[in-house]
Design a protein around this motif. Sequence first.
Motif, mmCIF file in Angstrom:
data_model
loop_
_atom_site.group_PDB
_atom_site.id
_atom_site.type_symbol
_atom_site.label_atom_id
_atom_site.label_comp_id
_atom_site.label_asym_id
_atom_site.label_seq_id
_atom_site.Cartn_x
_atom_site.Cartn_y
_atom_site.Cartn_z
ATOM 1 N N ALA A 36 3.271 46.797 -6.157
ATOM 2 C CA ALA A 36 2.938 45.626 -6.949
ATOM 3 C C ALA A 36 2.322 44.519 -6.123
ATOM 4 N N SER A 37 2.304 44.668 -4.801
ATOM 5 C CA SER A 37 1.892 43.564 -3.942
ATOM 6 C C SER A 37 0.635 43.880 -3.162
ATOM 7 N N PRO A 38 -0.438 43.104 -3.376
ATOM 8 C CA PRO A 38 -1.630 43.254 -2.547
ATOM 9 C C PRO A 38 -1.598 42.307 -1.360
ATOM 10 N N SER A 39 -0.430 42.014 -0.788
ATOM 11 C CA SER A 39 -0.318 41.010 0.254
ATOM 12 C C SER A 39 -0.250 41.605 1.645
ATOM 13 N N ALA A 40 -0.563 42.886 1.780
ATOM 14 C CA ALA A 40 -0.402 43.547 3.069
ATOM 15 C C ALA A 40 -1.374 43.025 4.103
ATOM 16 N N THR A 41 -0.923 43.029 5.352
ATOM 17 C CA THR A 41 -1.780 42.700 6.478
ATOM 18 C C THR A 41 -2.242 43.992 7.115
ATOM 19 N N GLY A 42 -3.548 44.151 7.299
ATOM 20 C CA GLY A 42 -4.038 45.345 7.968
ATOM 21 C C GLY A 42 -5.006 46.114 7.102
ATOM 22 N N SER A 43 -5.602 47.154 7.670
ATOM 23 C CA SER A 43 -6.576 47.936 6.924
ATOM 24 C C SER A 43 -5.843 49.028 6.154
ATOM 25 N N ASP A 277 -3.842 37.587 -13.597
ATOM 26 C CA ASP A 277 -3.215 37.840 -12.299
ATOM 27 C C ASP A 277 -4.234 37.726 -11.173
ATOM 28 N N PRO A 278 -3.789 37.318 -9.974
ATOM 29 C CA PRO A 278 -4.696 37.275 -8.824
ATOM 30 C C PRO A 278 -5.121 38.664 -8.384
ATOM 31 N N VAL A 279 -6.270 38.725 -7.730
ATOM 32 C CA VAL A 279 -6.767 39.972 -7.157
ATOM 33 C C VAL A 279 -6.043 40.281 -5.849
ATOM 34 N N ALA A 280 -5.601 39.254 -5.150
ATOM 35 C CA ALA A 280 -4.813 39.422 -3.933
ATOM 36 C C ALA A 280 -3.850 38.253 -3.828
ATOM 37 N N GLN A 281 -2.732 38.481 -3.159
ATOM 38 C CA GLN A 281 -1.738 37.432 -2.965
ATOM 39 C C GLN A 281 -1.111 37.565 -1.584
ATOM 40 N N TRP A 282 -0.599 36.455 -1.099
ATOM 41 C CA TRP A 282 -0.008 36.396 0.238
ATOM 42 C C TRP A 282 1.234 35.535 0.210
ATOM 43 N N TRP A 310 -8.582 35.667 6.854
ATOM 44 C CA TRP A 310 -8.365 36.884 6.078
ATOM 45 C C TRP A 310 -9.699 37.459 5.597
ATOM 46 N N ARG A 311 -9.789 38.771 5.652
ATOM 47 C CA ARG A 311 -10.903 39.500 5.050
ATOM 48 C C ARG A 311 -10.364 40.286 3.862
ATOM 49 N N ILE A 312 -10.990 40.087 2.687
ATOM 50 C CA ILE A 312 -10.585 40.800 1.482
ATOM 51 C C ILE A 312 -11.789 41.617 1.014
ATOM 52 N N PRO A 313 -11.801 42.922 1.265
ATOM 53 C CA PRO A 313 -12.965 43.741 0.900
ATOM 54 C C PRO A 313 -13.051 43.906 -0.610
ATOM 55 N N LEU A 314 -14.273 43.888 -1.128
ATOM 56 C CA LEU A 314 -14.487 43.955 -2.564
ATOM 57 C C LEU A 314 -15.349 45.155 -2.939
ATOM 58 N N SER A 315 -15.075 45.675 -4.127
ATOM 59 C CA SER A 315 -15.951 46.638 -4.771
ATOM 60 C C SER A 315 -16.154 46.136 -6.190
ATOM 61 N N GLY A 316 -17.286 45.483 -6.420
ATOM 62 C CA GLY A 316 -17.490 44.847 -7.713
ATOM 63 C C GLY A 316 -16.468 43.748 -7.933
ATOM 64 N N ALA A 317 -15.787 43.809 -9.063
ATOM 65 C CA ALA A 317 -14.815 42.784 -9.420
ATOM 66 C C ALA A 317 -13.408 43.102 -8.927
ATOM 67 N N GLU A 318 -13.276 44.131 -8.093
ATOM 68 C CA GLU A 318 -11.943 44.537 -7.637
ATOM 69 C C GLU A 318 -11.871 44.566 -6.122
ATOM 70 N N ARG A 319 -10.649 44.537 -5.640
ATOM 71 C CA ARG A 319 -10.398 44.716 -4.224
ATOM 72 C C ARG A 319 -10.570 46.183 -3.875
ATOM 73 N N SER A 320 -11.249 46.473 -2.763
ATOM 74 C CA SER A 320 -11.465 47.861 -2.370
ATOM 75 C C SER A 320 -10.545 48.300 -1.235
ATOM 76 N N GLY A 321 -9.664 47.425 -0.805
ATOM 77 C CA GLY A 321 -8.727 47.764 0.265
ATOM 78 C C GLY A 321 -7.785 46.612 0.504
ATOM 79 N N ASP A 322 -6.829 46.823 1.380
ATOM 80 C CA ASP A 322 -5.871 45.774 1.712
ATOM 81 C C ASP A 322 -6.535 44.666 2.522
ATOM 82 N N PRO A 323 -6.110 43.446 2.341
ATOM 83 C CA PRO A 323 -6.612 42.358 3.190
ATOM 84 C C PRO A 323 -6.298 42.614 4.662
ATOM 85 N N GLU A 324 -7.200 42.147 5.526
ATOM 86 C CA GLU A 324 -7.009 42.231 6.969
ATOM 87 C C GLU A 324 -6.976 40.829 7.557
#
Length: 371
Positions: A36-43, A277-282, A310-324
Amino acid sequence: MGAVGAAAVLGLLTGCASDGDGDGASSPSASPPASASPSATGSGTPGAPGSVRVAGTLTEDLKSPWGVAALPDGDLLVASRDERTITRVDAQTGRKTPVGEVPGVVPGGEGGLLGLAVRDGRVYAYFTAESDNRIVRMPYGGGPGDRLGAPEVVLAGIPKGTVHNGGRIAFGPDGMLYAGTGERGETGLAQDRESLGGKILRMTPEGKPAPGNPFPGSVVYSYGHRNVQGLAWDGDGRLWAAEFGQNTWDELNLVRAGKNYGWPEVEGVAKKSGFVDPVAQWRTDEASPSGIAYAEGAIWMAGLRGERLWRIPLSGAERSGDPEAFLVEEHGRLRTVLAAGDGRLWLTTSETDTRGTPGPGDDKILRLEVR
């Protein structure tokens, strides 16, 4: 280089004692399940990880830098929140040239001279005045020795406070002026569509409600925000915004016209009907986000209390991976990030804003190369 690309660390964390640019509320809070959490650090996600290289320091000894805007020739204008001044910085040499003091600015707490934008020979500034937050514009020729002209009010009546003044402004791909505001610590303003507090606003360059706004006769574009200090558009013209949470989650949101982003009813991912809802959270001690920029397929977000980029990779309107996370605790508090083209960013530190611990040369503008 100091890049952090480790695997996700989710464990049990504690809510913040201060959001780094807001109130001092605190309460313990456990992380939700990883799913449920897109708050991870790392790739640790599909696609290549990003990278950041600090290519150098453009300039230093800035005092409480907040807003940064690029001039047509690439030079930068930098606002000093507490000194009320705007300084031109040569993008090649770093030479600083004062261009004027903005009349009517009343610094205090998180208020003062905040966001900047440039358009058609005018400098737009968002600032805290005696009775409110407001946006003005000033003529500026942009040549050697030119000074700011007299300000003209574009929009007044944005609620002011010691905290949560918002302050970021930017022109969108549609030519309209957008502004992120805060609810000054009065949470009910965020859900009140008649108030300009806790909103993202969209207006013409003259301050009128922009054509196509969701609420007739209003500059309000989205609502239910706590304290928006980051605005950026991706390559397809979608608007993204960074927002301070209170105790638990800071947010990156994809902003759509007329939508409710939940504050104070929800904070972070809630999956509750009627709220986006947010696309990413920390966790707030990992971020406390201010400026954001779009470059190389990602949103880049500066963290104040988190002292990282922070880098938040995107694919269109969505996150394509975990934030780094990059530059973790290497340069102190980070305030504003600005895309400079060709995989380059400008990044300002924020150690002289009364919340940091200034060192030699603070505050600075760093040159970054990213991918």
